[in-house]
Design a protein around this motif. Sequence first.
Motif, short mmCIF file in Angstrom:
data_model
loop_
_atom_site.label_atom_id
_atom_site.label_comp_id
_atom_site.label_asym_id
_atom_site.label_seq_id
_atom_site.Cartn_x
_atom_site.Cartn_y
_atom_site.Cartn_z
N VAL A 79 0.91 -1.10 0.00
CA VAL A 79 -0.08 -0.03 0.05
C VAL A 79 0.87 1.32 0.05
O VAL A 79 0.61 2.23 -0.64
N MET A 80 1.83 1.16 0.64
CA MET A 80 2.89 2.47 0.83
C MET A 80 3.29 2.76 -0.62
O MET A 80 3.55 3.83 -1.13
N GLN A 81 3.94 1.89 -1.18
CA GLN A 81 4.29 1.85 -2.54
C GLN A 81 3.28 2.61 -3.58
O GLN A 81 3.64 3.49 -4.42
N ALA A 82 2.16 1.77 -3.55
CA ALA A 82 0.98 2.37 -4.18
C ALA A 82 0.62 3.93 -4.02
O ALA A 82 0.54 4.62 -4.76
N LEU A 83 0.74 4.23 -2.52
CA LEU A 83 0.57 5.83 -2.50
C LEU A 83 1.63 6.48 -2.70
O LEU A 83 1.28 7.62 -3.39
N TYR A 84 2.78 6.19 -2.70
CA TYR A 84 3.88 6.99 -3.45
C TYR A 84 3.55 7.27 -4.93
O TYR A 84 3.90 8.13 -5.53
N ALA A 85 3.24 6.22 -5.60
CA ALA A 85 2.89 6.42 -7.10
C ALA A 85 1.66 7.34 -7.27
O ALA A 85 1.84 8.01 -8.29
N GLY A 86 0.72 7.41 -6.57
CA GLY A 86 -0.20 8.38 -6.34
C GLY A 86 0.19 9.58 -6.06
O GLY A 86 -0.67 10.67 -6.16
N GLY A 87 1.21 9.97 -5.59
CA GLY A 87 1.69 11.27 -4.99
C GLY A 87 1.63 11.52 -3.40
O GLY A 87 1.74 12.50 -3.05
N ILE A 88 1.23 10.27 -2.75
CA ILE A 88 0.95 10.71 -1.20
C ILE A 88 2.15 10.19 -0.70
O ILE A 88 2.59 8.99 -0.66
N ASN A 89 2.48 11.00 0.20
CA ASN A 89 3.93 10.50 1.21
C ASN A 89 3.42 10.57 2.79
O ASN A 89 2.97 11.64 3.36
N PRO A 90 3.05 9.44 3.24
CA PRO A 90 2.47 9.26 4.50
C PRO A 90 3.49 9.34 5.74
O PRO A 90 3.37 8.83 6.68
N ALA A 91 4.69 10.02 5.35
CA ALA A 91 5.89 10.07 6.52
C ALA A 91 4.97 10.84 7.70
O ALA A 91 4.35 11.57 7.70
N PRO A 92 5.58 10.27 8.84
CA PRO A 92 6.73 9.52 9.22
C PRO A 92 6.55 7.85 8.90
O PRO A 92 7.76 7.12 8.96
N ILE A 93 5.46 7.56 8.32
CA ILE A 93 5.30 6.08 7.90
C ILE A 93 6.22 6.05 6.68
O ILE A 93 6.02 7.10 5.90
#
Length: 344
Positions: free
Chosen positions: A242-256
């Motif tokens: 899910v995190m890599q999918a979020l990155y591709a969509g432009g979402i950075n959930p940092a600090p996760i």
Amino acid sequence: MLHKKLLTSLLLVAGVTASLSVPAQAASTYYTTNPGIIRVKKTVIYYKNAARTQKIKAIKKGHYAKISKVVTTGKHPVLKTNTGKYVTANKAFVAKTAGYQNPKKYYQVNYTQIKPYGKVGYTVKRHYEGIKTWKIMRRLGTANGYNQYNQATYNAVKAFQRKHGLKVTGNVNQKTWVKLGFSKSSFKSIDSYVAPLGAHAWNGRSAHIEAMIHQAYKYLGKPYLVGSSSKPIYGTDCSGLVMQALYAGGINPAPISAIHHAYPGNEWNSRNLWASKKFQHVAYRNRQRGDLVFYYQPGTHTIWHVALYLGHNKVIESWPPRIMVQPIKNGQRSNIAGIARVFH
């Protein structure tokens, strides 16, 4: 008599002013310079030509487009998109915008490549997980189906270090990694992978959702690997996918982050994603393609799984033994805690 002449003069001036104001107002209702990116305010028509005699299709409110230039050959200016289509330049129908974006209280959409969050090239120690741990355990023969840097691996690393004249720590730094036979570059490249952006500012909500799903499909068939979130040549676990999918969509959930996902205790990043207030939680009945589906463990009622909703009651997920497309509910996990919306 004087009053009559004065009145006539005032009326003439007023008439001239009124006649001048009409074209001035009309000109201001159209873009005459390139607005860059537009958002459709009302349904408009896309045309094949600047004369707008050859219709392509109707575009509904909320659509975004990148404009390459303003064409002024006709009665009114029209906008040419970067895909070669033409659309009205009337400001009542299209508005200049910085591009598609979530409301401020939610995760903001990035339009520059998201950078790794955490230490690139971290030393692997006891209780770490992830791809580097998985590779180390396989190389030393301590793999047991669960890629956590256990005591057996720690002991095996110490023995390896003694044999090869390395500092005996039981931890794998870059020197030990290379001596194990892995490339020097991979020690950092495994950590640093962040999925490339799959949508632009001039793409709307649907394009961002498809960017997420497209990235997730790159991992299809790869193995379920605890604490892993790296390149598509490897496997992941549920939140790593899910995190890599979020990155591709432009979402950075940092600090996760994909890096921290390999650290002890971070395999449960599904719980951290669920707890984030920067996602909108919606009712199960309102689920849509691109939403995140969270599951709780029977008995404990703690979050233990997350999947990406595809629509039609299907999800793409990482669940032992691999990344696969499955029904939203099945015999392995069917207790849904809720739905989180990524894009608005």
